[in-house]
Design an enzyme around this catalytic site. Sequence first.
Site, PDB file in Angstrom:
ATOM      1  N   LYS A  49       0.773  -1.412  -0.094  1.00 49.83           N
ATOM      2  CA  LYS A  49       0.009  -0.071   0.016  1.00 49.83           C
ATOM      3  C   LYS A  49       0.565   1.286  -0.043  1.00 49.83           C
ATOM      4  CE  LYS A  49      -4.084  -1.748  -0.035  1.00 49.83           C
ATOM      5  NZ  LYS A  49      -5.161  -1.184  -1.035  1.00 49.83           N
ATOM      6  N   SER A 282      -3.136 -12.472   3.862  1.00 53.74           N
ATOM      7  CA  SER A 282      -3.329 -12.423   2.326  1.00 53.74           C
ATOM      8  C   SER A 282      -2.421 -12.980   1.254  1.00 53.74           C
ATOM      9  CB  SER A 282      -3.920 -10.842   2.104  1.00 53.74           C
ATOM     10  OG  SER A 282      -2.791 -10.155   1.942  1.00 53.74           O
TER      11      SER A 282
HETATM   12  C1  LIG Z   1      -2.713  -7.180   3.567  1.00 49.09           C
HETATM   13  C2  LIG Z   1      -3.608  -6.718   2.363  1.00 49.09           C
HETATM   14  N1  LIG Z   1      -3.775  -7.551   1.556  1.00 49.09           N
HETATM   15  C3  LIG Z   1      -4.618  -7.231   0.664  1.00 49.09           C
HETATM   16  C4  LIG Z   1      -5.149  -6.193   0.130  1.00 49.09           C
HETATM   17  C5  LIG Z   1      -5.848  -5.886  -0.806  1.00 49.09           C
HETATM   18  O1  LIG Z   1      -5.313  -5.041  -1.710  1.00 49.09           O
HETATM   19  P1  LIG Z   1      -6.281  -3.990  -2.647  1.00 49.09           P
HETATM   20  O2  LIG Z   1      -6.747  -2.854  -1.767  1.00 49.09           O
HETATM   21  O3  LIG Z   1      -5.307  -3.291  -3.529  1.00 49.09           O
HETATM   22  O4  LIG Z   1      -7.146  -4.911  -3.459  1.00 49.09           O
HETATM   23  C6  LIG Z   1      -4.781  -5.199   1.262  1.00 49.09           C
HETATM   24  C7  LIG Z   1      -5.500  -3.854   1.288  1.00 49.09           C
HETATM   25  O5  LIG Z   1      -5.459  -3.120   2.054  1.00 49.09           O
HETATM   26  C8  LIG Z   1      -4.015  -5.602   2.273  1.00 49.09           C
HETATM   27  O6  LIG Z   1      -3.971  -4.653   3.367  1.00 49.09           O
END
Ligand SMILES: Cc1ncc(COP(=O)(O)O)c(C=O)c1O
Length: 321
Positions: A49, A282
């Site tokens: 991010k 994630s």
């Molecule tokens: C740990 C984590 N994984 C995945 C995502 C998802 O990414 P995106 O918001 O670009 O879809 C985020 C978003 O905040 C995240 O903090």
Amino acid sequence: MLDRMKTFLPSVLEAIGNTPLVALDRIVGNRPGRILLKLEFFSPGYSIKDRIALKIIEAAERKGTLKPGGTVVELTSGNTGTGLAVVCAVKGYKLIAVMSEGNSVERRRMLEALGARVELVPQAGGSCPGQVSKEDLDLVEQRTVELTRELGAFRADQFHNLSNVEAHELTTGPEIWEQTQGKVAAFIGTVGTAGTFMGVARALKKRNAAIRTYAVEPAGAPILAGGPVVNTRHKIQGAGYAQVPPLWDPEFCDGYIGITDEETIETARQLARQEGIFAGFSTGANVAAALRIAETATPGALIVTTANDSGLKYLSTDLFP
Ligand SMILES: Cc1ncc(COP(=O)(O)O)c(C=O)c1O
């Protein structure tokens, strides 16, 4: 672009992005496909991010919606907030990060260490600590709107801001293309705001329309796949909010993969033990999905996904007990 190995950098902001892409040959074993993981925890805020935080602030400065010394407000599960805190620290803006009590405590502490004010919103009745539900997110949204209005602040608004997609279309996607010498066959990603998925998918498909893209969803809430949402409480923090994000465009998605909490956790642990890569929930979901695609891939096909953040952000959770 400055080459950080050949010169010093004027600030830590120039150290955002340009992350390594690493082959997971030990986990993949004898599956025909090869998985490459982009290690986004190499950025200063330890997550993917940072890229969007920088783009959003730079765009607001250009448009004049953010004035010198101004205040930035954002709804965040922690990573966008941390990215914004890094950017705001360097550029001299105040940041208020509005987040759910359900997010892990490490994220909160890191934000405060970087000089942000954290506005914690209590979880909805029935929500589990450590798991942010759609109902929790609705409460955080309400508070974010109130605060932005009260303070006349600039809201980064990652769920609607096109700079979110653009950051990945101009950096993450092209980096993947270059690091694979244009040989990437598939991209796999979880979807929170959809910024990462849309930006990378757009960048890659523009260069080669044959590249396949797969969205990862919590098995109990496959909203993008159009499946029944039976359980909105899952452990993939930052993704899978059980609503179609405004930035989502199904035209850029070729398939959907549902992943359970158990697979997410097991894969994140395997990643740490077998590959020496210490990442968050994630990332576990991303790699679990990539392993499925690798099973039936053509031999040697390059399947790319992202390690969105560091395992250090989850030490208080059951990910690495
Ligand atoms: C740990 C984590 N994984 C995945 C995502 C998802 O990414 P995106 O918001 O670009 O879809 C985020 C978003 O905040 C995240 O903090």
